[in-house]
Scaffold this active site. Sequence first.
Site, PDB file in Angstrom:
ATOM      1  N   ALA A 155      29.686 -41.055 -70.921  1.00 53.57           N
ATOM      2  CA  ALA A 155      29.738 -41.920 -69.888  1.00 53.57           C
ATOM      3  C   ALA A 155      30.843 -41.196 -68.873  1.00 53.57           C
ATOM      4  CB  ALA A 155      30.111 -43.478 -70.166  1.00 53.57           C
ATOM      5  N   GLY A 171      43.508 -45.619 -79.084  1.00 54.68           N
ATOM      6  CA  GLY A 171      44.208 -47.137 -79.244  1.00 54.68           C
ATOM      7  C   GLY A 171      45.407 -46.998 -78.766  1.00 54.68           C
ATOM      8  N   GLY A 190      48.720 -46.440 -79.792  1.00 51.91           N
ATOM      9  CA  GLY A 190      49.617 -45.246 -79.942  1.00 51.91           C
ATOM     10  C   GLY A 190      49.264 -44.277 -78.777  1.00 51.91           C
ATOM     11  N   SER A 191      48.081 -44.033 -78.801  1.00 52.09           N
ATOM     12  CA  SER A 191      47.322 -42.784 -77.537  1.00 52.09           C
ATOM     13  C   SER A 191      47.582 -43.627 -76.531  1.00 52.09           C
ATOM     14  CB  SER A 191      45.836 -42.652 -77.931  1.00 52.09           C
ATOM     15  OG  SER A 191      45.571 -42.506 -79.260  1.00 52.09           O
ATOM     16  N   THR A 229      39.515 -48.317 -80.115  1.00 53.87           N
ATOM     17  CA  THR A 229      39.878 -48.436 -81.388  1.00 53.87           C
ATOM     18  C   THR A 229      39.175 -49.431 -82.177  1.00 53.87           C
ATOM     19  OG1 THR A 229      42.035 -49.552 -82.598  1.00 53.87           O
ATOM     20  CG2 THR A 229      41.804 -50.075 -80.276  1.00 53.87           C
ATOM     21  N   ASP A 283      40.477 -51.822 -84.118  1.00 58.49           N
ATOM     22  CA  ASP A 283      41.444 -52.746 -84.116  1.00 58.49           C
ATOM     23  C   ASP A 283      41.344 -53.966 -83.163  1.00 58.49           C
ATOM     24  OD1 ASP A 283      42.263 -51.148 -86.354  1.00 58.49           O
ATOM     25  OD2 ASP A 283      44.007 -50.344 -85.320  1.00 58.49           O
ATOM     26  N   ARG A 311      29.214 -60.310-101.993  1.00 55.72           N
ATOM     27  CA  ARG A 311      28.920 -61.795-102.365  1.00 55.72           C
ATOM     28  C   ARG A 311      27.734 -61.664-103.415  1.00 55.72           C
ATOM     29  NH1 ARG A 311      30.719 -66.434-100.823  1.00 55.72           N
ATOM     30  NH2 ARG A 311      30.959 -65.734 -98.550  1.00 55.72           N
ATOM     31  N   ARG A 340      45.149 -52.551 -88.443  1.00 56.58           N
ATOM     32  CA  ARG A 340      46.824 -52.325 -88.667  1.00 56.58           C
ATOM     33  C   ARG A 340      47.442 -53.660 -88.431  1.00 56.58           C
ATOM     34  NH1 ARG A 340      48.639 -47.171 -87.635  1.00 56.58           N
ATOM     35  NH2 ARG A 340      46.687 -46.519 -86.561  1.00 56.58           N
ATOM     36  N   ALA A 342      32.851 -66.217 -95.427  1.00 58.83           N
ATOM     37  CA  ALA A 342      33.936 -65.953 -96.482  1.00 58.83           C
ATOM     38  C   ALA A 342      34.825 -67.314 -96.641  1.00 58.83           C
ATOM     39  CB  ALA A 342      34.757 -64.910 -96.186  1.00 58.83           C
TER      40      ALA A 342
HETATM   41  O1  F6P Z   1      44.046 -47.814 -85.894  1.00 59.59           O
HETATM   42  C1  F6P Z   1      42.497 -47.544 -86.492  1.00 59.59           C
HETATM   43  C2  F6P Z   1      42.853 -47.553 -87.999  1.00 59.59           C
HETATM   44  O2  F6P Z   1      41.761 -47.300 -88.749  1.00 59.59           O
HETATM   45  C3  F6P Z   1      43.645 -48.795 -88.574  1.00 59.59           C
HETATM   46  O3  F6P Z   1      42.859 -49.977 -88.650  1.00 59.59           O
HETATM   47  C4  F6P Z   1      44.230 -48.183 -89.707  1.00 59.59           C
HETATM   48  O4  F6P Z   1      45.422 -48.883 -90.010  1.00 59.59           O
HETATM   49  C5  F6P Z   1      44.498 -46.942 -89.397  1.00 59.59           C
HETATM   50  O5  F6P Z   1      43.748 -46.544 -88.264  1.00 59.59           O
HETATM   51  C6  F6P Z   1      44.222 -45.898 -90.528  1.00 59.59           C
HETATM   52  O6  F6P Z   1      44.560 -44.593 -90.138  1.00 59.59           O
HETATM   53  P1  F6P Z   1      44.087 -43.273 -90.990  1.00 59.59           P
HETATM   54  O7  F6P Z   1      42.782 -42.884 -90.609  1.00 59.59           O
HETATM   55  O8  F6P Z   1      45.129 -42.240 -90.079  1.00 59.59           O
HETATM   56  O9  F6P Z   1      44.616 -43.452 -92.425  1.00 59.59           O
END
Ligand code: F6P
Length: 325
Positions: free
Chosen positions: A25, A105, A107-108, A129, A131, A158, A175, A190
């Site tokens: 995009a 995400g 951190g980036s 991300t 998350d 299940r 995370r 669940a």
């Molecule tokens: O941020 C995405 C994520 O998949 C989180 O959910 C998870 O904690 C982390 O990255 C795992 O990171 P890696 O693939 O570097 O182990």
Amino acid sequence: MAKIKTIGILTSGGDAPGMNAAIRAVTRAGIFNGFSIKAIYRGYDGLISGDVKPFTTENVSGIIGQGGTVLKTARSLAFATEEGRQKAYDNLIKEGIDALVVIGGNGSLTGAMTFAQEFDFCCIGLPGTIDNDLYGTDNTIGYDTTMNTIVECVDRIRDTAQSHERIFFVEVMGRDAGFLAQNSAIASGAEAAIIPEDSTDVDQLARFMERGIRKSKKSCIVIVSESPKCGAIYYADRVKKEFPNFDVRVSILGHLQRGGRPSARDRILASRTGVGAVEALLQGQRNIMVGVRNNEVVYVPLSEAIRSDKPFDMKLIKVLDELSI
Ligand code: F6P
């Protein structure tokens, strides 16, 4: 301020389904609006090492439905250093890149904000991300696909849970956020979710056991948010000790959750925010993340997007509790 002519794009942090749709995009909307596009490989590491290539519309043909990221990605340690960021800046100047679009995400986008402030460089973030933990956007790119993947896995688990009359603790990613756990628990029917947002002084496992697990059911599934100390294994061990008559199993979904073809929702979110990023540049916006809130494309300052307190709808806990009797 000098006119922006060339946009650099990179993906950073964990890959997420829909990142390719976002790359496509930004590339296509950028070219449509007269910009040149340069792709940066391997996230910020590629910016530091100069792993950069011009992109045309052909480079992004056929990638909208692919998982992962064609640009590769990395969690860059070098970019966390001043020296690394200086090299990254020097390469941007060398490549004639005037604005950087970072798909990633928390951190980036924190990295993008620091860099933007340090070098007065125009950075635009896209929320990439699984998350869903970025503030100011209802959903992040990759979250919907991952949720669907988790639900598919839980549907299968299940079958075994019911056939053997077992308690399954299924650990999912996220995370520090419980969006994936809580919503996939609701969507998969669940019996409970154990999430970081629900950390009252009442033990979530005790509450669940007291609620009368197995009063009416002979099997159950508990979705547990990943956690370094209190993941699925921790809870399974406790149940084994405290309730030895239950047959307990653990399933950690791990990286099964992150790959795969992006859902239509993620492709649309990536396409809308990618076009939004180019629109933001045309408007002279800087240092923002493009998100979608209430079905409207929005610009969120990077400093807000990375806030750690994205609202979590606590009513979702009641929804699950009432429906899992
Ligand atoms: O941020 C995405 C994520 O998949 C989180 O959910 C998870 O904690 C982390 O990255 C795992 O990171 P890696 O693939 O570097 O182990």
